[in-house]
Enzyme design. Structure first.
Site, mmCIF file in Angstrom:
data_model
loop_
_atom_site.group_PDB
_atom_site.id
_atom_site.type_symbol
_atom_site.label_atom_id
_atom_site.label_comp_id
_atom_site.label_asym_id
_atom_site.label_seq_id
_atom_site.Cartn_x
_atom_site.Cartn_y
_atom_site.Cartn_z
ATOM 1 C CB SER A 75 -0.973 -0.102 1.183
ATOM 2 O OG SER A 75 -2.038 0.907 1.138
ATOM 3 C CG ASP A 84 -6.914 -2.110 -4.002
ATOM 4 O OD1 ASP A 84 -7.233 -0.838 -3.377
ATOM 5 O OD2 ASP A 84 -5.471 -2.626 -3.653
ATOM 6 C CG HIS A 87 -5.693 -1.882 -0.112
ATOM 7 N ND1 HIS A 87 -5.029 -1.555 -1.104
ATOM 8 C CD2 HIS A 87 -5.237 -1.500 0.952
ATOM 9 C CE1 HIS A 87 -4.098 -0.868 -0.480
ATOM 10 N NE2 HIS A 87 -4.111 -0.575 0.639
#
Length: 403
Positions: free
Chosen positions: A189, A343, A373
């Site tokens: 991320s 995501d 995600h």
């Protein structure tokens, strides 16, 4: 008795309504995902309320997730674990106990959390770092960079870059028995964002002699120019990263000015004189047809120059690695990029994979059509998902062969 029963039924119905979230049919273990998503939403709503009441900043409330997950640096039979500092930046260091049989591999890891949350000592990160260290017989340096909003861009980047540059020194690699030809950076991320930016910056630094072997980017955030990509539209409210939260992360990374957050949310934050950068995030050219679907490309709307000139961070490749020129990309190390179908950041990773390939960089792009995600972090009870184990195993197989 009847009134109590009615209240209980109403509370149960309200709880069920809060927990239930419509999910795509191809997501496995949907009720587990719903429960996790509901817990994240609850913390988010409480944080919003505390922020509105002036009790604490929204991100301070969200850090409850981090605090509840923290574990101490306890050694085990396979790995020694210590909290220390590299170049005055806190890191959690994992050293395998078994005999090396030669020089070891190494990974410098940057945790996720939107540059505002997260910690190397969270249970999931600690577990994954231990496994990487033990199973690959590798030194793992997990970096606790400073976080926004207290420390905005470029501070988080500068922290992770400082640690990586320090670790890549010959004397430091020798101290830990690391093969200088087998070092990678990795992150998930926001950490994937930092890993990509660090890999790019190292190539521009004449003081760094050691070349990275690989970069591992797990559902990375790679650009803040266009937050109306097909993945943002398709996954506006999917777990665990709705578009509104990603907008908040990006804006908090740069400033507390709510005007920037509002401009990013409406996708009107890029000034006309930066329009040439849109070519690097032109999803009509960089995404495959199955991801473009029926979406029509129009390009981000041009905004006023004031915000961009005041907060130029989101136009900086150190914050948005997708904005790097092709000339800057072509010398990068081989990349492993994980993207998840459900995501908002899916298209960032897909477009970066395409741009790297075009620049001649070897890329392994693993796209998980049944994942959301953060899915790879869910490998421990009670937040354990089969998809998390699968994604982690796939990544480990690649590392074993390529690092």
């Amino acid at each position: 008795m009847g009134a109590r029963l009615l209240c209980l039924c109403l509370l149960t119905a309200l709880l069920g309504y809060y927990i239930y979230t419509p999910l795509p049919e191809d997501l496995a273990e949907p009720w587990k995902v719903m429960l996790v998503s509901a817990a994240f939403r609850a913390v988010g709503h409480l944080s919003e309320a505390a922020d509105l009441l002036g009790l604490m900043h929204y991100m301070e409330g969200m850090r409850l997730i981090t605090v509840l997950e923290l574990v101490s640096p306890t050694p085990d039979e396979n790995v020694t674990v210590t909290d220390t500092k590299f170049n005055n930046v806190p890191v959690r260091l994992y050293l395998p106990r078994r005999a090396p049989g030669g020089l070891r591999r190494a990974m410098v890891y940057f945790h996720g959390g939107g540059w505002c949350l997260g910690d190397a000592g969270m249970k999931s990160y600690d577990h994954i770092s231990r496994r990487i260290s033990n199973e690959l017989n590798a030194v793992v340096v997990s970096v606790n960079y400073r976080l926004a909003p207290q420390h905005r861009f470029p501070v988080p980047f500068e922290d992770v870059y400082s640690v990586t540059k320090f670790f890549l020194q010959s004397k430091v690699l020798s101290q830990y028995g690391v093969d200088p030809a087998r070092v990678c950076v990795a992150g998930d991320s926001a950490g994937g964002n930092l890993a990509a930016a660090v890999a790019q910056q190292l190539l521009q630094d004449p003081e760094v002699k050691t070349k990275l072997k690989a970069q591992i980017l797990l559902y990375p955030a790679l650009q803040a120019l266009d937050l109306n990509l097909p993945s943002y539209r398709d996954n506006d409210n999917k777990p665990l990263l709705p578009r509104s939260l990603m907008v908040r992360f990006w804006s908090e990374y740069f400033t507390s000015d709510p005007a920037l957050r509002e401009a990013i949310a409406s996708n009107r934050h890029i000034p006309a004189d930066s329009g040439h950068l849109f070519q690097f995030v032109n999803w009509s050219r960089l995404l495959p047809a199955e991801m473009r679907k029926a979406h029509v490309y129009s390009g981000p709307a041009v905004g006023g120059a004031g915000l961009a000139h005041e907060h130029r961070g989101f136009l900086d490749p150190r914050a948005s690695p997708l904005l790097a020129s092709d000339a800057r990309l072509h010398r990068l190390p081989p990349a492993y990029i994980l993207t998840c179908e459900h995501d908002v950041l899916r298209d960032d990773g897909v477009m970066y994979a395409e741009r790297l390939r075009t620049a001649g960089v070897p890329v392994t792009h693993h796209h998980a059509k049944d994942a959301f995600h953060g899915a790879m972090m869910f490998v421990l009870w009670p937040l354990e998902l089969a998809v998390g184990h699968r994604l982690f195993s796939t990544c480990m197989d690649w590392l074993n062969e390529n690092l």
